[in-house]
Design a protein around this motif. Structure first.
Motif, PDB file in Angstrom:
ATOM      1  N   GLU A 170      25.633 -56.451  10.600  1.00  0.00           N
ATOM      2  CA  GLU A 170      26.194 -57.463   9.697  1.00  0.00           C
ATOM      3  C   GLU A 170      26.621 -58.650  10.564  1.00  0.00           C
ATOM      4  O   GLU A 170      26.972 -58.478  11.735  1.00  0.00           O
ATOM      5  N   ILE A 211      10.651 -57.531  -0.226  1.00  0.00           N
ATOM      6  CA  ILE A 211      11.675 -58.099   0.663  1.00  0.00           C
ATOM      7  C   ILE A 211      13.091 -57.750   0.216  1.00  0.00           C
ATOM      8  O   ILE A 211      14.060 -58.278   0.734  1.00  0.00           O
ATOM      9  N   THR A 214      14.810 -54.441   3.711  1.00  0.00           N
ATOM     10  CA  THR A 214      13.991 -54.402   4.912  1.00  0.00           C
ATOM     11  C   THR A 214      14.878 -54.032   6.093  1.00  0.00           C
ATOM     12  O   THR A 214      16.102 -53.998   5.977  1.00  0.00           O
ATOM     13  N   GLU A 221      26.993 -64.901   5.140  1.00  0.00           N
ATOM     14  CA  GLU A 221      28.287 -64.261   4.932  1.00  0.00           C
ATOM     15  C   GLU A 221      29.395 -65.275   5.175  1.00  0.00           C
ATOM     16  O   GLU A 221      29.268 -66.179   6.005  1.00  0.00           O
ATOM     17  N   TYR A 269      35.814 -50.447   4.851  1.00  0.00           N
ATOM     18  CA  TYR A 269      36.845 -51.450   5.107  1.00  0.00           C
ATOM     19  C   TYR A 269      37.409 -52.085   3.833  1.00  0.00           C
ATOM     20  O   TYR A 269      38.319 -52.898   3.901  1.00  0.00           O
ATOM     21  N   GLU A 327      35.359 -61.547   1.297  1.00  0.00           N
ATOM     22  CA  GLU A 327      34.033 -61.781   1.867  1.00  0.00           C
ATOM     23  C   GLU A 327      32.901 -61.732   0.840  1.00  0.00           C
ATOM     24  O   GLU A 327      32.578 -60.668   0.327  1.00  0.00           O
TER      25      GLU A 327
HETATM   26  N1  GAP Z   1      29.349 -57.789   5.706  1.00  0.00           N
HETATM   27  C1  GAP Z   1      29.264 -57.001   4.546  1.00  0.00           C
HETATM   28  C2  GAP Z   1      27.970 -56.381   4.376  1.00  0.00           C
HETATM   29  O1  GAP Z   1      27.110 -56.456   5.224  1.00  0.00           O
HETATM   30  P1  GAP Z   1      26.505 -55.039   2.642  1.00  0.00           P
HETATM   31  O2  GAP Z   1      26.775 -54.750   1.184  1.00  0.00           O
HETATM   32  O3  GAP Z   1      26.107 -53.923   3.500  1.00  0.00           O
HETATM   33  O4  GAP Z   1      27.847 -55.745   3.167  1.00  0.00           O
HETATM   34  C3  GAP Z   1      25.673 -57.446   2.153  1.00  0.00           C
HETATM   35  O5  GAP Z   1      25.423 -56.193   2.724  1.00  0.00           O
HETATM   36  C4  GAP Z   1      24.414 -58.009   1.551  1.00  0.00           C
HETATM   37  O6  GAP Z   1      23.364 -58.029   2.525  1.00  0.00           O
HETATM   38  C5  GAP Z   1      23.826 -57.210   0.387  1.00  0.00           C
HETATM   39  O7  GAP Z   1      24.452 -57.543  -0.834  1.00  0.00           O
HETATM   40  C6  GAP Z   1      22.377 -57.644   0.406  1.00  0.00           C
HETATM   41  O8  GAP Z   1      22.229 -58.908  -0.228  1.00  0.00           O
HETATM   42  C7  GAP Z   1      22.123 -57.819   1.893  1.00  0.00           C
HETATM   43  N2  GAP Z   1      21.468 -56.634   2.499  1.00  0.00           N
HETATM   44  C8  GAP Z   1      22.046 -55.520   2.971  1.00  0.00           C
HETATM   45  N3  GAP Z   1      21.129 -54.669   3.469  1.00  0.00           N
HETATM   46  C9  GAP Z   1      19.918 -55.269   3.307  1.00  0.00           C
HETATM   47  C10 GAP Z   1      18.572 -54.915   3.627  1.00  0.00           C
HETATM   48  N4  GAP Z   1      18.273 -53.779   4.254  1.00  0.00           N
HETATM   49  N5  GAP Z   1      17.578 -55.791   3.310  1.00  0.00           N
HETATM   50  C11 GAP Z   1      17.872 -56.971   2.702  1.00  0.00           C
HETATM   51  N6  GAP Z   1      19.119 -57.353   2.374  1.00  0.00           N
HETATM   52  C12 GAP Z   1      20.130 -56.519   2.689  1.00  0.00           C
END
Ligand code: GAP
Length: 460
Positions: A170, A211, A214, A221, A269, A327
């Motif tokens: 992240e 997509i 992935t 963020e 968290y 966030e």
């Molecule tokens: N910092 C918080 C965080 O990373 P998350 O819900 O794990 O939270 C946030 O991810 C956003 O990132 C998701 O709502 C999605 O839009 C995107 N995301 C997470 N994993 C992804 C993946 N493997 N491929 C594409 N987008 C992804």
């Protein structure tokens, strides 16, 4: 009647028009990796620019950041990712394939099992006859075990344990570890936010749906630092703000909803999380964006692990505190898929079928096309001069081949909102025709006014 959009149609369309290609296609492709072609890269850039414009440039309480992908491994210990950023993995002994245990159970039974322990999941899989290996129907599974999603690598030439590093899962942690730097080097005052766009990596067990999920993806963020006690109010504010961003860019309201995350679904968290979901053509409502109340969890942890004071001194009230954090986090790749699906339309026009991508002008890869009605002078020279005058501010396309009808069709498919035609009358009256992609209305205006008219239409 507009036809239903299927993922097959979208994937084929994306390839045909140069939006998205399978990565390394000439070698047979690699699962879950995609490349953005000439139109795709423009669309994705426009999504990121719209986010940045609204989140950073249009606000007084926001700054930007671009932090490194490879960070000190302690960051991930402090954040909890080394210990808990896991998916539950189950291996089928009949086919040798590996699945996410929660997906396997949910797909077979409809039961929501996020947050259950490996032992609980193993028990469910063993006890429910409906749960089978999708590959061969087998029912012989190894016990469920946690699988950490972080990609490991080594820094430097020696592949030893002390040189292990991770590709960030992240972008958020880059913001937390720079909290003090930003406080010390700018004049921000709580409440304020730090926004960042960049690549993240997760070794997903079951990537998929094009997509949507992935292993390598981008994230947009923003960490918004607030005084404890005001966090819930700010959480509500950001949920509304982010929801409206999609509506303002024309995403269908009936395909967008907010959903409260259950306790099991929340990240380690967060005290509260709300997802903005989109009704995608695969499997329905799915998470587009998550908006979490991360409390003071991350700053506290980093203070503890680094030994640094990560507090904010409120001069007005002469007191220090560790801010709470709200966030909004989303991937532009996932947004791009939602906008593509939403905008893709097949319709009848004067007895012919047309495919049209009804993207908001701000997102459209190409803002306008210039068509000379003839390849000959002086029509072509006038058109060329107009094109030269318009290009630079936006991506403009010049097309002098084929019938005007065919040229319109090509631009409709690419999502170009405006086509400007230079015809024989232009030589005398110095006027051109602007045609609107969606209403098909044509307007005749002086060639001198085109630039300003387009600017107005695009920023509308
Ligand atoms: N910092 C918080 C965080 O990373 P998350 O819900 O794990 O939270 C946030 O991810 C956003 O990132 C998701 O709502 C999605 O839009 C995107 N995301 C997470 N994993 C992804 C993946 N493997 N491929 C594409 N987008 C992804």
């Amino acid at each position: 009647m507009p036809e239903t959009v299927t993922m097959e149609k979208i994937v084929a369309f994306c390839k045909r028009r140069g939006f998205v290609y399978q990565s390394s296609e000439i070698y047979g492709g690699i699962r879950s990796s995609y490349d953005y072609g000439p139109l795709g890269v423009e669309l994705k850039r426009n999504i990121k620019e719209e986010w940045w414009r609204r989140m950073v440039h249009a606000r007084e309480d926001m700054v930007g950041l671009d932090s490194a992908i490879i960070m000190h491994p302690k960051v991930w210990e402090a954040s909890g990712h080394t210990a808990t950023f896991n998916d539950m993995l189950v291996e089928s002994r009949t086919s040798g394939r590996r699945y996410r245990a929660d997906h396997l159970i949910e797909d077979a039974t409809g039961r929501e099992v996020e947050g259950l322990s490996p032992e609980e999941l193993t028990e469910i899989i063993e006890g429910d006859e409906r749960i089978k290996d999708p590959a061969d129907g087998g029912r012989d599974f190894a016990p469920v075990r946690p699988f950490n999603l972080m990609f490991e690598t080594y820094t430097g030439p020696v592949k030893s344990p002390e040189n292990i590093a991770y590709l960030r899962p992240e972008t958020a942690q880059g913001i937390f570890v720079n909290f003090k730097n930003v406080l010390d080097t700018t004049r921000v005052k709580v409440p304020f936010g730090i926004a960042q766009i960049g690549k993240s990596f997760r070794n997903e067990i079951t990537p998929g749906n094009f997509i949507f999920r992935t292993r390598e993806f981008e994230q947009m963020e923003m960490e918004f630092f607030v005084e404890p006690g005001t966090d819930e109010e700010w959480h509500e504010y950001w949920i509304e703000e982010r929801f409206n961003w999609y509506l303002n860019l024309g995403l269908s309201e009936e395909k967008l909803r907010k959903r409260e995350q259950t306790e099991d679904q929340r990240a380690h968290y967060a005290t509260r999380g709300v997802d903005i979901e989109y009704n995608y053509p695969f499997g329905g409502w799915s998470e587009l964006e998550g908006i979490a109340n991360r409390t003071d969890y991350d700053l506290k942890k980093h203070a503890q692990y680094s030994g640094q004071r990560l507090e904010y001194f409120d001069q007005a009230n002469n007191k220090s505190f560790i801010p709470y954090v709200v966030e909004p986090a989303v991937s532009p790749d996932r947004i791009m898929l939602a906008f593509l699906v939403d905008a893709y339309t097949e319709e009848e026009l004067n007895g012919e079928r047309r495919t049209v991508l009804k993207l908001h002008p701000r997102l459209a890869p190409t803002k306008a096309a210039v068509f000379p009605l003839s390849k000959k002078e002086p029509v072509s020279t006038i058109a060329r001069e107009l094109y030269d005058d318009l290009k630079g501010d936006y991506r403009i396309f010049y097309d002098d081949s084929g019938s005007i009808g065919r040229r319109y069709r090509r631009q409709d498919e690419a999502g170009t909102p405006f086509c400007v035609t230079v015809d024989f009358d232009t030589i005398e009256d110095k006027q051109v025709t602007i045609r609107d992609r969606d209403t098909l209305q044509q307007e005749r205006i002086p060639i001198q006014a085109v630039r300003e008219r387009l600017q107005g239409l695009i920023s509308g």
